[in-house]
Design a protein around this motif. Sequence first.
Motif, mmCIF file in Angstrom:
data_model
loop_
_atom_site.group_PDB
_atom_site.id
_atom_site.type_symbol
_atom_site.label_atom_id
_atom_site.label_comp_id
_atom_site.label_asym_id
_atom_site.label_seq_id
_atom_site.Cartn_x
_atom_site.Cartn_y
_atom_site.Cartn_z
ATOM 1 N N PRO A 174 -33.856 -27.791 84.958
ATOM 2 C CA PRO A 174 -34.079 -28.842 84.188
ATOM 3 C C PRO A 174 -33.787 -28.657 82.593
ATOM 4 O O PRO A 174 -33.733 -27.501 82.172
ATOM 5 N N CYS A 175 -33.474 -29.501 82.110
ATOM 6 C CA CYS A 175 -32.933 -29.691 80.540
ATOM 7 C C CYS A 175 -34.049 -30.418 79.958
ATOM 8 O O CYS A 175 -34.932 -31.072 80.411
ATOM 9 N N ILE A 176 -34.182 -29.884 78.519
ATOM 10 C CA ILE A 176 -35.200 -30.717 77.592
ATOM 11 C C ILE A 176 -34.592 -31.154 76.470
ATOM 12 O O ILE A 176 -33.269 -30.679 75.842
ATOM 13 N N VAL A 177 -35.211 -32.203 75.873
ATOM 14 C CA VAL A 177 -34.553 -32.868 74.672
ATOM 15 C C VAL A 177 -35.026 -32.461 73.629
ATOM 16 O O VAL A 177 -36.346 -32.109 73.395
ATOM 17 N N VAL A 178 -34.070 -31.624 72.750
ATOM 18 C CA VAL A 178 -34.546 -30.863 71.350
ATOM 19 C C VAL A 178 -34.522 -31.821 70.277
ATOM 20 O O VAL A 178 -35.516 -31.707 69.518
ATOM 21 N N SER A 179 -33.610 -32.738 70.293
ATOM 22 C CA SER A 179 -33.685 -33.454 68.892
ATOM 23 C C SER A 179 -32.807 -34.699 69.209
ATOM 24 O O SER A 179 -32.208 -34.836 70.217
ATOM 25 N N LYS A 180 -33.118 -35.814 68.442
ATOM 26 C CA LYS A 180 -32.311 -37.127 68.494
ATOM 27 C C LYS A 180 -31.586 -37.503 67.337
ATOM 28 O O LYS A 180 -32.115 -37.069 65.959
ATOM 29 N N LYS A 181 -30.594 -38.076 67.299
ATOM 30 C CA LYS A 181 -29.650 -38.448 66.230
ATOM 31 C C LYS A 181 -30.108 -40.035 66.343
ATOM 32 O O LYS A 181 -29.982 -40.707 67.472
ATOM 33 N N THR A 182 -30.160 -40.815 65.078
ATOM 34 C CA THR A 182 -30.277 -42.343 65.036
ATOM 35 C C THR A 182 -29.447 -42.852 64.229
ATOM 36 O O THR A 182 -28.858 -42.030 63.125
ATOM 37 N N THR A 183 -29.034 -43.928 64.334
ATOM 38 C CA THR A 183 -28.210 -44.726 63.485
ATOM 39 C C THR A 183 -28.593 -45.002 62.258
ATOM 40 O O THR A 183 -27.669 -44.752 60.984
ATOM 41 N N ILE B 5 -29.690 -31.708 73.870
ATOM 42 C CA ILE B 5 -30.517 -31.298 74.905
ATOM 43 C C ILE B 5 -30.288 -29.842 75.306
ATOM 44 O O ILE B 5 -29.245 -29.233 74.925
ATOM 45 N N GLY B 6 -31.308 -28.912 75.511
ATOM 46 C CA GLY B 6 -31.168 -27.445 75.803
ATOM 47 C C GLY B 6 -31.504 -27.260 77.168
ATOM 48 O O GLY B 6 -31.924 -27.857 77.973
ATOM 49 N N TYR B 7 -30.770 -26.073 77.426
ATOM 50 C CA TYR B 7 -30.530 -25.658 78.876
ATOM 51 C C TYR B 7 -30.858 -24.105 78.989
ATOM 52 O O TYR B 7 -30.229 -23.377 78.138
ATOM 53 N N GLY B 8 -31.759 -23.570 79.868
ATOM 54 C CA GLY B 8 -31.595 -22.077 80.140
ATOM 55 C C GLY B 8 -32.655 -21.269 79.238
ATOM 56 O O GLY B 8 -32.458 -21.565 78.012
ATOM 57 N N ASP B 9 -33.744 -20.850 79.703
ATOM 58 C CA ASP B 9 -34.668 -20.206 79.121
ATOM 59 C C ASP B 9 -34.234 -19.091 78.460
ATOM 60 O O ASP B 9 -33.344 -18.256 79.133
ATOM 61 N N VAL B 10 -34.503 -18.657 77.304
ATOM 62 C CA VAL B 10 -34.086 -17.437 76.576
ATOM 63 C C VAL B 10 -35.328 -16.790 75.554
ATOM 64 O O VAL B 10 -36.191 -17.508 75.200
ATOM 65 N N SER B 11 -35.240 -15.414 75.692
ATOM 66 C CA SER B 11 -36.469 -15.079 74.691
ATOM 67 C C SER B 11 -36.282 -15.331 73.128
ATOM 68 O O SER B 11 -35.033 -15.461 72.885
ATOM 69 N N ASP B 12 -37.306 -15.547 72.488
ATOM 70 C CA ASP B 12 -37.510 -15.882 71.269
ATOM 71 C C ASP B 12 -36.416 -14.417 70.418
ATOM 72 O O ASP B 12 -35.936 -14.868 69.339
ATOM 73 N N LYS B 13 -36.406 -13.546 71.036
ATOM 74 C CA LYS B 13 -35.574 -12.508 70.074
ATOM 75 C C LYS B 13 -34.191 -12.630 70.361
ATOM 76 O O LYS B 13 -33.574 -12.007 69.343
#
Length: 210
Positions: free
Chosen positions: A32-41, A51-59
Amino acid sequence: MQKCIIGKKVGMTQIFDEKGNVIPVTVIEAGPCIVVSKKTTENDGYEAVQIGYGDVSDKRVNKPQKGHFAKADVAAKKHLKEFRLDDCSALNVGDLIKADTFECGNAIDVIGTSKGKGYAGTIKRYGNHRLKETHGSGPVARHAGSNGATSSPSRVFKGKKLPGHMGAERVTVQNLTVAKVDAENNLIAIRGAVPGPKGGLVYITDSVKA
């Protein structure tokens, strides 16, 4: 609405249709991917979603990236990719994109990084023919052959097919077909071959030629 997702190549296998015909497929672990930000006209001059993919540690993320994820109120992701879409109104920051966004029979384009072959000669890299191995050719049967004319133009034309690094480049395969979708396990089976090694990152979008 246009669809997009990030995935990881699992490998190739085969499935059977209703008539018993064998279909070679590439299995992609999509999302699953998640929408991280949107660009508008209005703000950016174009429409797109990141969109972001793949969990990763905050470190494993730097300070600007932490702020970027914190602003969207989403967990840190290993991979980020921006997709330009004609209409992004249906997607909002924080929305999940899963494998079932695509359906069996959809026409798609797949972008990946091809397998690296290292330094290769012209026969392997471009499919050139060998030179003759008799009548004085010498030990150069796999060489590239003539590079061009002599005093005029006194240079090698651009685009001459010469030895060099082969593979490890961005490749887009267009107009593939989704053969099967397993929403429960986030898997998409794509008819045919997809560029890249097992575990390689791929981007899947609606086909531009469909």
